[in-house]
Design a protein around this motif. Structure first.
Motif, PDB file in Angstrom:
ATOM      1  N   ILE A  21      -1.106   6.063  -4.713  1.00 42.68           N
ATOM      2  CA  ILE A  21      -0.577   5.997  -3.345  1.00 42.68           C
ATOM      3  C   ILE A  21      -1.671   5.573  -2.378  1.00 42.68           C
ATOM      4  O   ILE A  21      -1.449   4.724  -1.495  1.00 42.68           O
ATOM      5  N   ALA A  22      -2.873   6.129  -2.514  1.00 44.95           N
ATOM      6  CA  ALA A  22      -3.974   5.788  -1.609  1.00 44.95           C
ATOM      7  C   ALA A  22      -4.363   4.316  -1.747  1.00 44.95           C
ATOM      8  O   ALA A  22      -4.582   3.616  -0.747  1.00 44.95           O
ATOM      9  N   VAL A  23      -4.434   3.814  -2.970  1.00 41.82           N
ATOM     10  CA  VAL A  23      -4.788   2.411  -3.178  1.00 41.82           C
ATOM     11  C   VAL A  23      -3.695   1.498  -2.633  1.00 41.82           C
ATOM     12  O   VAL A  23      -3.980   0.478  -1.984  1.00 41.82           O
ATOM     13  N   SER A  24      -2.429   1.851  -2.848  1.00 47.40           N
ATOM     14  CA  SER A  24      -1.319   1.044  -2.330  1.00 47.40           C
ATOM     15  C   SER A  24      -1.332   1.003  -0.801  1.00 47.40           C
ATOM     16  O   SER A  24      -1.110  -0.047  -0.198  1.00 47.40           O
ATOM     17  N   LEU A  25      -1.601   2.141  -0.174  1.00 42.97           N
ATOM     18  CA  LEU A  25      -1.658   2.173   1.288  1.00 42.97           C
ATOM     19  C   LEU A  25      -2.828   1.350   1.828  1.00 42.97           C
ATOM     20  O   LEU A  25      -2.687   0.650   2.836  1.00 42.97           O
ATOM     21  N   SER A  26      -3.956   1.405   1.164  1.00 39.28           N
ATOM     22  CA  SER A  26      -5.093   0.618   1.657  1.00 39.28           C
ATOM     23  C   SER A  26      -4.815  -0.876   1.537  1.00 39.28           C
ATOM     24  O   SER A  26      -5.138  -1.643   2.447  1.00 39.28           O
ATOM     25  N   HIS A  27      -4.189  -1.300   0.439  1.00 41.67           N
ATOM     26  CA  HIS A  27      -3.828  -2.718   0.302  1.00 41.67           C
ATOM     27  C   HIS A  27      -2.778  -3.125   1.345  1.00 41.67           C
ATOM     28  O   HIS A  27      -2.849  -4.213   1.918  1.00 41.67           O
ATOM     29  N   ALA A  28      -1.806  -2.252   1.577  1.00 42.11           N
ATOM     30  CA  ALA A  28      -0.762  -2.552   2.547  1.00 42.11           C
ATOM     31  C   ALA A  28      -1.342  -2.658   3.957  1.00 42.11           C
ATOM     32  O   ALA A  28      -0.976  -3.556   4.727  1.00 42.11           O
ATOM     33  N   LEU A  29      -2.244  -1.753   4.318  1.00 41.98           N
ATOM     34  CA  LEU A  29      -2.837  -1.794   5.655  1.00 41.98           C
ATOM     35  C   LEU A  29      -3.686  -3.044   5.853  1.00 41.98           C
ATOM     36  O   LEU A  29      -3.742  -3.599   6.947  1.00 41.98           O
TER      37      LEU A  29
END
Length: 86
Positions: A21-29
Motif C-alpha cells: 500500500i505504501a509503495v502504491s501510494l508513493s507511485h500514485a502521488l
C-alpha cells in the motif's frame, strides 16, 4: 507452537500488505503531482469552435444530406369556425 506460527504468518502478511500500500501510494502521488500542476496552470474556460460538414439521418436508409439543410415549413392549422370577411 501452531498459534505462534499462525501469529507470525498474519504479522508477516500484514507487514507485506502495508508495504504494498505504501509503495502504491508513493507511485500514485508521483503521478498525481504533475497533473495538479497542469490543472493549476490551465485556464478556467476554454473555447471550442466546430463546423458541421454533413449530417447522416437514421431514416431514409442512411442518406447523407448536403448542407445547408432547411427545415420544412409547416402550414398553419386550419381552424373551423369564424373567418375574416373578404
Amino acid at each position: 507452537m501452531l498459534s505462534l506460527a499462525l501469529t507470525l504468518s498474519f504479522v508477516c502478511s500484514g507487514l507485506f500488505a502495508a508495504t504494498v500500500i505504501a509503495v502504491s501510494l508513493s507511485h500514485a502521488l508521483k503521478q498525481v503531482a504533475p497533473l495538479r500542476r497542469a490543472l493549476a496552470n490551465c485556464p478556467q474556460t476554454q473555447e471550442y469552435r466546430y463546423r458541421v460538414i454533413e449530417t447522416v439521418t437514421a431514416s431514409d436508409d442512411g442518406k447523407v444530406l448536403a448542407l445547408p439543410v432547411r427545415a420544412r415549413r409547416t402550414l398553419p392549422a386550419v381552424r373551423d369556425g369564424l373567418r375574416a370577411a373578404a
